[in-house]
Each structure stands twice: as structure tokens, then as C-alpha cells.
Write an enzyme that holds these catalytic residues in place. Structure first.
Site, mmCIF file in Angstrom:
data_model
loop_
_atom_site.group_PDB
_atom_site.id
_atom_site.type_symbol
_atom_site.label_atom_id
_atom_site.label_comp_id
_atom_site.label_asym_id
_atom_site.label_seq_id
_atom_site.Cartn_x
_atom_site.Cartn_y
_atom_site.Cartn_z
ATOM 1 N N GLU A 1 -22.362 -55.718 31.531
ATOM 2 C CA GLU A 1 -21.867 -56.892 32.261
ATOM 3 C C GLU A 1 -20.934 -57.762 31.423
ATOM 4 O O GLU A 1 -19.900 -58.220 31.915
ATOM 5 C CB GLU A 1 -23.032 -57.735 32.791
ATOM 6 C CG GLU A 1 -23.738 -57.141 34.002
ATOM 7 C CD GLU A 1 -24.823 -56.140 33.629
ATOM 8 O OE1 GLU A 1 -25.079 -55.968 32.418
ATOM 9 O OE2 GLU A 1 -25.418 -55.533 34.527
ATOM 10 N N HIS B 1 -35.210 -60.297 38.152
ATOM 11 C CA HIS B 1 -34.236 -59.941 39.190
ATOM 12 C C HIS B 1 -34.220 -60.933 40.351
ATOM 13 O O HIS B 1 -33.764 -60.596 41.437
ATOM 14 C CB HIS B 1 -34.521 -58.535 39.728
ATOM 15 C CG HIS B 1 -34.158 -57.440 38.765
ATOM 16 N ND1 HIS B 1 -34.710 -57.356 37.515
ATOM 17 C CD2 HIS B 1 -33.299 -56.405 38.878
ATOM 18 C CE1 HIS B 1 -34.213 -56.287 36.893
ATOM 19 N NE2 HIS B 1 -33.349 -55.701 37.692
#
Lengths: 325, 365
Positions: free
Chosen positions: A60, A129
Site C-alpha cells: 500500500e 479490518h
């Protein structure tokens, strides 16, 4: 009018903008061959080819940073985070580089990037998450933050975000991906910074954004059914810029406010809105402003408990009654 | 101090490798050589003037001086075409001068003045000039490396000429972003040259105390990427040759390279580093005596009959004068106004005629 899902709405927005502007490029983990982890980019690789729709490694900081560099040189990258929760891995790239580059260059460099993906809990996946970073993102001057709650907004806001010359953080919701909504034939845009009144009322204003708006509408129906309370529901749609006028208008109308959000309470969106309302709407308040947030702990894994931790219609219903007491 | 493994490129060089014989250097005319010399001297005099202003309290913040490393950016910049792009970390004054930014706008930026290159909003670590393909000037170690890779991506995506010269220090190689960027650059065949300016110390920690595995550039081998080391980074000819080779790989084959260039800084990490804890003063003196890049190039040009004592004096005096003028310019320039604080935050706010969004964007009123 066509009825499509929130997922299809996002897909259409990206497809239309890829078609319209050759500088738009879609990148992210699994966005191409896999059609997107949540199938949001389904079919786009086949339609636009591997130059425009690019699978990245799980990296990322690397690929978000690459998108920012490409935006500096004039591309309009639309970067998918498989989960917005992964923003923390790319934090320096987003909040030092994308947010600051225009400022630190004295306005010489722009960063027209969109970073999009789901930012929600309620999916039984545990704390790592389930982050909802809209308050953290909106904290940073230079950044814009958008959170659509309907298919119509998902499409119209994403198209506006892609055309925007500033970095836009676009936060979706996996639980809304299958929700259907009507959209117009042909092109339309929803401007950033414009709230939508989802339900008119006179007794209390429920203000929020994203999926909690759908829950607030259910709670509002329960309030009317059980207590003949008419709740107004205002969907912010955009956190920064923020539709201050719409917020103050509903406060002036109902004089009571409940703010609903999936964020944690400390420095959440509700904290900001509460400041705004007391500052500019003090004389119109008949009761203290209350807020309903996720319960102040990391997102719990256990499903029935998680449903209690985040806002739900019953919790909103109860919180609204508490405001009206 | 620095450990190196023979690079694949070096193994192709004969033992008698002489960068003077390299084609890129063979075609240099006397005027061009003098210009390289002048560019190095200008950086050195500018940095010395910055230090004085800092000591006088005219410059605040951090000040990371480039003194001692001049041959690296001057050599690298001198082989670039107008299509190529450059980005670096916080020790960015030399890069800014090399690409052609003026001392006035740089010094004024250091003074926090409105006439500075970023209107006083960036400071020492954040110089930019996109009109010269210079993309900064970045404060976080390793943070600019994905950006530089993104510049290369955009070049390739647009199908335009050029490459991205992405500079970093030896301390950056242990940041994850560098590895992520290298992986993507190799995976996608991006036209980027990652230049590690290895001055031996990541702040106060020597390479052997911070980086496992010897040559830093050799890490590129893990990504099947070309790599090379310029062990004589104080020699502007060698820098030019090594950068040119990597640049041609980027231009002709759209392939990335990691190029490590050995260099040395004379001052502490920043000027607030008293430089007394991690290296011996003798080490600095020894480098200055034997490898100072300006002295080495000056001697080479004298030996070549290109540079005279009179020219050396003229160049030096002009650079000192230019730096002094820039300090006066900065001193006399106005500060930004309070109104300027909130300009250049959002493109849309600065371009109201094209504004599409609504609502409130600033929250302090």
C-alpha cells in the site's frame, strides 16, 4: 429510471470516467484480473485493458505513493484500498505527501488523486479490518473526504471526486455494495459538500453519513410508529467539505440533535459537528446535542456483539428518545 | 567504513576503468567543464552562506547542508535531458541549484519569506520547481521514493520521453517504501534511476551499524534490477558516466537501476548536530584533503589546461557574491501574510472560478 446496486454505481462511475479522460487510471490490489476483491471493478480490465486497470502488489505505501507521484505529473489515479483499514500502512504517503504537496510547494504542484475502498465495520472480521478513518482523514487540511450512503450518491460523488483537482478520500461500505437504488439515465454528478435530507421531520434531527443513515431511517420509522415522533434525517454525504448550512437548517427546524456515526467517539465527526452546532446554533437548541457512535473499544469480532457495538436501529431509536427526554 | 561488492556493471569495466574516457565525458568541451565546476562552487558557497545565516538566527528549522557532496548532483544533473525528472529527500539545496533554481528564491524560502520558492511554506527540506521537472525536497526518509517511482510511471503511461532520477540517502534504504518502490519499478519496467547518495552515515549511525549485507545497491539484485556503485562519487566524471549508463537503460529499455554513489558530508546531519559523537574529525579532514570533489575537479581541470587560477578566483568570487546577494534579498523580502496561511491548501479554494464543490472546507472560523 434504472435501478442498480451501489457496487454497480461505483463501477459505472469509474467506467465513465475512464472513458471520458485518458489520464484516469485505476490501480489497486486485485482490481484487474480478480475483478476487485469486492467486484467493484468487474469487467473494467476487459474493457479498458491493462494499461488503464492495473493490479498492484500488496504494497500500500508503495502503490499509493506511486499514485501520488503520478498525480503530481498530471494523471488522475483512482487507487483502490481493498479495505480502507489498510490506510495505516500508507499513512505517510497519504497524509504527508498527498495532503501537503500543494501547500509545501506554495501551490506549484497539485495532487488530483482518489483513494477509494470500503471503510466499515459490521462484517465480523475483527479490529484490523473494521476501521472507519473519515475523522482521521478529514483532520488533515488539503484532504477531502466523501462517504456515500446510496447507489445514486456512490456514482455521482465518485465522478465528482475523480474530476476534483484535490486529493479525495472516498469511503464506501461493503454492506451497502448490494443495496439497490434508482439512478437517472445519462450522466449526472453529485457535488462534494452537499448534504441530502433523507426524511423530513419536526421533532429531532438525526445527522450522520454512510450506512448509519440507512439505520437512522429505520429508527425514524420506529420513532414515528411507536411514539409519533417525527425525526428528520440528514445525510452529510461529504465530511470535508461539510454542508454547514444544511446542518444548521435542520437544527433551526427541530431544535434537537442526535449525531450518528460508526466512528469511535473521541474526536469523531460528532465531536466536530457538536462544536459547530453549539457555536452557530446555540439559540436554537432545546436540549444538549447527543451522539451515538461505535462503542469505545476496538472492533469486536463476535458477530452478535459487533452488531451492538456499532450503531443499529435500536440503539439509534433509544438515543433519539434520550435526546427528547 | 563502507563495504562494497563488485557490481555487475563494474565487472564489465576493465581494471583500468577511467571515467574520463567514457563517451559522455569525452564529448565535454572546456566551457561545459567549467560550468560543472562553477555549479559545484555555487552550491558550496550557497551552503556556507546558509550556515552563516543560521548561526545569525536568520534561518530557523532544520538545515541539512550538502557541503562535500556537490559532485553527485552536479554530475547527475549534467547528463539529464530536459525530459528527465528529479526528486530527492531533505538534503535538497544542491539539487535545487543544480536544476537551475535561483539562490534568491531558495535563500528567501529558508528565511521564511513570501519571495521564497514555496512562498515560505516549505522551508529547507521542501524546495520544488515543477517547471524544471524538480519535484522536491521531501522531509520523511524514504517517503519520496514511491513518488519518484510514480513520476516514472506517469512518464511511461503518457508515452513521453524521459526518466525519473529518484535520490535518497544511505539511511533510506532500510525503509519499507524503498523496497516496495523497487519491487514495483522492476515489476512494471519503469524508467527510474534510484540514486543512493551514500555519505556513510544515516544521521549519526554508520552504514555498518544500520545496514546489513554490504553494498546497499546490491539489494536491487533481489528484484532482478540492474545496480552499480560509483565508489569515487567525489569524481564528477565518474558520477556522470555511471548516471548516464543508468539513464540510458531507463531511456532506451525502460528499465530501472539502483546506483549507489559514495560521497561524504562535511557537516553534521543537520546543523544542530554537533558532529562529535559518531565520527572522528580526522576522518573529515582526511576526506577534505584527498577527495574534496571541488578540489579534485579543480586539479583535474588545471591539469587538462581548462581552468586557470584567475578563472578559479573569478568563479569563487562570483559565487560568494551571488550567495551574499541572496541573503540580502531574503533579508529584505516580506514575510507571507496571515491570509497566506490558508492559501495553497486546496486547488479549488485558490481557483474559485472553477470551483465545483460546496460547503465549508476550513473549520477555524
Amino acid at each position: 429510471m434504472p435501478v442498480i446496486t451501489y457496487r454497480e454505481a461505483l463501477n459505472q462511475a469509474m467506467a465513465e470516467e475512464l472513458e471520458r479522460d485518458p489520464s484516469v487510471v485505476l490501480m489497486g490490489e486485485e482490481v484487474g484480473q480478480f475483478h476487485g476483491a469486492y467486484k467493484v471493478s468487474e469487467g473494467l480490465l476487459a474493457r479498458f485493458g491493462p494499461k488503464r486497470v492495473i493490479d498492484t502488489p500488496i504494497s500500500e505505501a508503495g502503490f499509493i505513493g506511486l499514485g501520488i507521484g503520478a498525480a503530481m505529473l498530471g494523471l488522475r489515479p483512482v487507487m483502490e484500498l481493498m479495505f480502507w483499514s489498510f490506510y495505516s500502512v500508507a499513512f505517510d504517503q497519504i497524509f504527508n505527501n498527498a495532503a501537503n504537496i500543494r501547500y509545501m510547494s506554495g501551490g506549484l504542484i497539485n495532487c488530483p488523486i482518489v483513494i477509494r475502498g470500503p471503510a466499515n465495520g459490521g462484517t465480523n472480521v475483527g479490529a484490523t479490518h473494521s476501521h472507519t478513518p473519515e475523522a482521521i482523514a478529514a483532520y488533515h487540511p488539503g484532504i477531502k473526504v466523501v462517504v456515500p450512503s446510496t447507489a445514486y450518491d456512490a456514482k455521482g460523488l465518485l465522478k465528482s471526486a475523480i474530476r476534483d483537482n484535490d486529493p479525495v478520500m472516498f469511503m464506501e461500505n461493503t454492506i451497502l455494495y448490494n443495496d439497490k437504488g434508482e439512478i437517472p439515465e445519462g450522466e449526472y454528478l453529485v457535488p462534494l459538500g452537499q448534504a441530502a435530507l433523507r426524511r423530513e421531520g419536526r421533532d429531532i434531527s438525526i445527522i450522520g453519513h454512510g450506512r448509519p443513515i440507512q439505520m437512522a431511517l429505520k429508527a425514524a420509522a420506529m420513532l414515528e410508529e411507536k411514539h409519533n415522533i417525527k425525526a428528520e434525517v440528514l445525510d452529510l454525504r461529504s465530511i470535508r467539505p461539510l454542508d454547514e448550512e444544511a446542518i444548521l437548517a435542520t437544527v433551526r427546524k427541530t431544535n434537537r440533535v442526535l449525531i450518528v456515526e460508526e466512528n469511535k467517539p473521541f474526536c469523531g465527526i460528532g465531536a466536530q459537528l457538536t462544536y459547530l452546532i453549539q457555536d452557530k446554533g446555540f439559540d436554537h437548541l432545546d436540549a444538549p446535542v447527543k451522539r451515538l457512535t461505535s462503542m469505545d473499544a476496538p472492533a469486536i469480532y463476535s458477530k452478535p456483539l459487533e452488531e451492538q457495538q456499532i450503531p443499529n436501529p435500536q440503539r439509534i431509536f433509544d438515543a433519539a428518545l434520550a435526546v427528547l427526554k | 567504513m563502507r563495504k562494497h561488492h563488485p557490481s555487475p556493471a563494474a565487472s564489465q569495466d576493465s581494471p583500468a576503468y577511467d571515467p574520463r574516457q567514457a563517451p559522455i565525458n569525452g564529448k565535454l568541451g572546456p566551457d561545459e567543464k567549467i560550468q560543472l565546476y562553477r555549479d559545484m562552487v555555487r552550491i558550496r558557497r550557497f551552503e556556507e552562506r546558509c550556515l552563516r545565516s543560521y548561526q545569525q538566527g536568520r534561518i530557523g528549522g532544520f538545515l541539512h547542508l550538502y557541503t562535500g557532496q556537490e559532485s553527485v548532483v552536479v554530475g547527475a544533473n549534467s547528463v539529464l535531458s530536459r525530459h528527465d525528472h528529479m526528486i530527492t529527500a531533505y538534503r535538497d539545496h544542491g539539487h535545487a541549484l543544480a536544476v537551475g533554481m535561483g539562490m534568491n528564491e531558495l535563500m528567501a524560502e529558508l528565511y521564511g519569506k513570501y519571495t521564497g520558492c514555496s512562498k515560505g511554506k516549505g522551508g529547507s527540506m521542501h524546495f520544488f520547481d515543477p517547471t524544471r521537472n524538480y519535484w522536491g525536497g521531501h522531509g520523511i526518509v524514504g517517503g519520496q521514493v514511491p513518488l519518484g517511482t510514480g513520476l516514472a510511471f506517469a512518464i511511461k503511461y503518457k508515452g513521453i520521453k524521459g526518466a525519473s532520477l529518484t535520490f535518497m540517502g544511505d539511511g533510506a534504504v532500510n525503509q519499507g517504501t524503498v523496497h516496495e518502490a523497487c519491487n514495483i519499478a522492476a515489476l512494471w519496467s519503469l524508467p527510474v534511476v534510484f540514486i543512493i547518495e551514500n555519505n556513510g552515515y544515516s544521521m549519526g549511525t554508520s552504514q555498518e551499524r544500520s545496514s546489513a549485507g554490504g553494498s546497499l545497491a546490491r539489494r536491487a539484485a533481489a528484484y532482478a534490477m540492474a545496480w552499480d556503485v560509483a565508489e569515487n562519487g567525489h569524481d564528477v566524471y565518474e558520477v556522470r558516466d555511471k548516471v548516464d549508463r543508468a539513464l540510458r537503460r531507463a531511456h532506451d529499455e525502460s528499465l530501472p537501476t539502483v546506483l549507489e554513489i559514495d560521497t561524504y558530508r562535511y557537516r553534521g546531519h543537520s546543523v544542530s548536530d554537533p558532529d562529535t559523537t559518531y565520527r572522528d574529525k580526522k576522518e573529515i579532514e582526511e576526506y577534505k584533503r584527498t577527495k574534496d570533489p571541488i578540489m579534485v575537479f579543480q586539479n583535474a581541470l588545471i591539469a587538462e589546461g581548462v581552468l586557470s587560477d584567475a578563472q578559479i578566483r573569478t568563479i569563487d568570487e562570483a559565487a560568494r557574491r551571488e550567495a551574499e546577494t541572496s541573503a540580502n534579498y531574503a533579508e529584505q523580502s516580506p514575510y507571507p501574510t496571515v491570509e497566506d496561511i490558508k492559501k495553497d491548501v486546496y486547488w479549488e479554494e485558490d481557483n474559485p472560478q472553477d470551483k465545483k464543490s460546496q460547503g465549508r472546507i476550513f473549520f477555524d472560523e
